[in-house]
Design an enzyme around this catalytic site. Sequence first.
Site, PDB file in Angstrom:
ATOM      1  N   ARG A 290       0.846  -1.192   0.000  1.00 26.47           N
ATOM      2  CA  ARG A 290       0.000   0.000   0.000  1.00 26.47           C
ATOM      3  C   ARG A 290       0.882   1.242   0.000  1.00 26.47           C
ATOM      4  NH1 ARG A 290      -4.635   1.196   3.251  1.00 26.47           N
ATOM      5  NH2 ARG A 290      -3.374   1.128   5.124  1.00 26.47           N
TER       6      ARG A 290
ATOM      7  N   LYS B  11       3.269  -9.480  10.841  1.00 27.45           N
ATOM      8  CA  LYS B  11       2.531  -9.489   9.570  1.00 27.45           C
ATOM      9  C   LYS B  11       2.872 -10.737   8.752  1.00 27.45           C
ATOM     10  CE  LYS B  11       1.542  -6.336   5.741  1.00 27.45           C
ATOM     11  NZ  LYS B  11       1.217  -4.929   5.479  1.00 27.45           N
TER      12      LYS B  11
ATOM     13  N   ARG C 268      -1.858   2.760  13.997  1.00 29.35           N
ATOM     14  CA  ARG C 268      -0.771   2.286  14.852  1.00 29.35           C
ATOM     15  C   ARG C 268      -1.309   2.215  16.267  1.00 29.35           C
ATOM     16  NH1 ARG C 268       0.879   1.161  10.848  1.00 29.35           N
ATOM     17  NH2 ARG C 268       2.734   1.702   9.706  1.00 29.35           N
TER      18      ARG C 268
HETATM   19  P1  ATP Z   1      -0.605   0.043   7.136  1.00 31.38           P
HETATM   20  O1  ATP Z   1      -0.795   0.112   5.667  1.00 31.38           O
HETATM   21  O2  ATP Z   1      -1.872  -0.242   7.850  1.00 31.38           O
HETATM   22  O3  ATP Z   1       0.143   1.209   7.677  1.00 31.38           O
HETATM   23  P2  ATP Z   1       1.812  -1.499   7.169  1.00 31.38           P
HETATM   24  O4  ATP Z   1       2.660  -0.755   8.148  1.00 31.38           O
HETATM   25  O5  ATP Z   1       1.921  -2.978   7.130  1.00 31.38           O
HETATM   26  O6  ATP Z   1       0.276  -1.232   7.405  1.00 31.38           O
HETATM   27  P3  ATP Z   1       1.870  -1.350   4.361  1.00 31.38           P
HETATM   28  O7  ATP Z   1       2.094  -0.172   3.488  1.00 31.38           O
HETATM   29  O8  ATP Z   1       0.543  -2.035   4.327  1.00 31.38           O
HETATM   30  O9  ATP Z   1       2.203  -0.878   5.814  1.00 31.38           O
HETATM   31  O10 ATP Z   1       2.939  -2.478   4.036  1.00 31.38           O
HETATM   32  C1  ATP Z   1       4.243  -2.145   3.757  1.00 31.38           C
HETATM   33  C2  ATP Z   1       5.091  -2.623   4.914  1.00 31.38           C
HETATM   34  O11 ATP Z   1       5.243  -4.027   4.777  1.00 31.38           O
HETATM   35  C3  ATP Z   1       6.488  -2.033   4.923  1.00 31.38           C
HETATM   36  O12 ATP Z   1       6.812  -1.765   6.268  1.00 31.38           O
HETATM   37  C4  ATP Z   1       7.362  -3.175   4.418  1.00 31.38           C
HETATM   38  O13 ATP Z   1       8.666  -3.149   4.976  1.00 31.38           O
HETATM   39  C5  ATP Z   1       6.599  -4.379   4.904  1.00 31.38           C
HETATM   40  N1  ATP Z   1       6.816  -5.572   4.067  1.00 31.38           N
HETATM   41  C6  ATP Z   1       7.342  -5.666   2.832  1.00 31.38           C
HETATM   42  N2  ATP Z   1       7.363  -6.926   2.411  1.00 31.38           N
HETATM   43  C7  ATP Z   1       6.822  -7.670   3.415  1.00 31.38           C
HETATM   44  C8  ATP Z   1       6.567  -9.053   3.556  1.00 31.38           C
HETATM   45  N3  ATP Z   1       6.841  -9.934   2.599  1.00 31.38           N
HETATM   46  N4  ATP Z   1       6.019  -9.450   4.728  1.00 31.38           N
HETATM   47  C9  ATP Z   1       5.709  -8.573   5.720  1.00 31.38           C
HETATM   48  N5  ATP Z   1       5.912  -7.253   5.622  1.00 31.38           N
HETATM   49  C10 ATP Z   1       6.472  -6.807   4.486  1.00 31.38           C
HETATM   50  C1  BTN Z   2       0.502  -4.323   1.890  1.00 30.40           C
HETATM   51  O1  BTN Z   2       0.336  -4.911   2.946  1.00 30.40           O
HETATM   52  O2  BTN Z   2       1.010  -3.202   1.851  1.00 30.40           O
HETATM   53  C2  BTN Z   2       0.029  -4.959   0.606  1.00 30.40           C
HETATM   54  C3  BTN Z   2       0.976  -5.986   0.057  1.00 30.40           C
HETATM   55  C4  BTN Z   2       0.443  -6.613  -1.219  1.00 30.40           C
HETATM   56  C5  BTN Z   2       1.438  -7.530  -1.874  1.00 30.40           C
HETATM   57  C6  BTN Z   2       0.850  -8.281  -3.033  1.00 30.40           C
HETATM   58  S1  BTN Z   2       1.931  -9.565  -3.638  1.00 30.40           S
HETATM   59  C7  BTN Z   2       0.895  -9.789  -5.021  1.00 30.40           C
HETATM   60  C8  BTN Z   2       0.478  -8.401  -5.478  1.00 30.40           C
HETATM   61  N1  BTN Z   2       1.480  -7.824  -6.343  1.00 30.40           N
HETATM   62  C9  BTN Z   2       2.037  -6.733  -5.799  1.00 30.40           C
HETATM   63  O3  BTN Z   2       2.929  -6.051  -6.330  1.00 30.40           O
HETATM   64  N2  BTN Z   2       1.495  -6.492  -4.601  1.00 30.40           N
HETATM   65  C10 BTN Z   2       0.483  -7.458  -4.255  1.00 30.40           C
END
Ligand code: ATP
Ligand code: BTN
Length: 317
Positions: A113, A178, A312
């Site tokens: 995201r 996560k 958060r």
């Molecule tokens: P929110 O969007 O609610 O703030 P979030 O902190 O998880 O949640 P996102 O933008 O949803 O943020 O997700 C990106 C985050 O996920 C980054 O902190 C990134 O480092 C982490 N991330 C990237 N790849 C993975 C993975 N494979 N598993 C878990 N976390 C990951």
């Molecule tokens: C998040 O938590 O921020 C969302 C993560 C979404 C990851 C999936 S992996 C398959 C698909 N292709 C991408 O590039 N992103 C989503």
Amino acid sequence: MLKLLTLLADGDFHSGNELGAEVGISRAAVWKRLQSLRDEFGLELQSVPGKGYRLSQPLSLIDLNSLQASFPSLPIFAYDSISSTNEYAKKVLAMQAAPLAILAEHQTLGRGRRGREWSSPYAQNLYLSFVWPVTQGMAQIDGLSLVVGLAVVRAVEQVVGTTAQLKWPNDVLINNSKVAGILLELVGDPADLCHVVIGIGVNLNMTGTNQAIDQQWTSLALETGKQIDRTKFAQSILESLDLYLDKQKNYGFSSLRSEWLGVHAWQGREVVLSAGNELVRGRIAGIGEKGEICLLVDGQERLFIGGELSLRLRNDT
Ligand code: ATP
Ligand code: BTN
């Protein structure tokens, strides 16, 4: 490359001669390709004189034939290494009517995201995009990201027996780490024909350290101590999506709201909601009829919705 990996996936030793003969290349060419597997995809290989080569860890590759056989009427496309399944889904949609599914062994530009990077190591996790046609107007997508989270929770439950939890809007957590993320993108014209690209990443066999991730994470292999069959997991998630997307389309999010609350990670917790530069402090009171987060702020319930919002825990910030 994929043929070579399919041969090595079992984690056993294979001689350079055997691999070369199967793939139709010389022993020297096998060595070169194995080096690029290591350099490009970070796969760890062992080379032992007299025995040959083996992967340090066996790989569970996606078996498209078996997956497709389970969903005869759903077009499924599986790729080796691509930028992002969400990006590819948009390209494929120009040639193939939806619903359709895209899977990859590896993403070079996996996205989360708000444009953040989604770590997608080779053949470790699930990288899936499901393209869903919007046929009932925009009401069809109210609360959709929450419903997809629920579908992921149920698939995880079915495959490993662990009940994961959901952090609003759609992060999937196990013991506060996560394990999966969801990225929804609307494509097309909302007033005419449009689709939602439902991108799902689930950490399946990723273990060890991962410098690219800046938050607490886990994987199903870490949780269970067992390697996960990625094809079986993909099958389970496609079944679960089918079930939950049908409920969403026919009865809407409100029919799934209480089920969602049953796996809500932060019900009643003190949180900070960030919306761009604005921060709202409050206590999570629940979820609205359209999937909004409901916060108790200064004694008043307020509903918030939108793709840019992020929660958060108060004591974490
Ligand atoms: P929110 O969007 O609610 O703030 P979030 O902190 O998880 O949640 P996102 O933008 O949803 O943020 O997700 C990106 C985050 O996920 C980054 O902190 C990134 O480092 C982490 N991330 C990237 N790849 C993975 C993975 N494979 N598993 C878990 N976390 C990951
Ligand atoms: C998040 O938590 O921020 C969302 C993560 C979404 C990851 C999936 S992996 C398959 C698909 N292709 C991408 O590039 N992103 C989503």
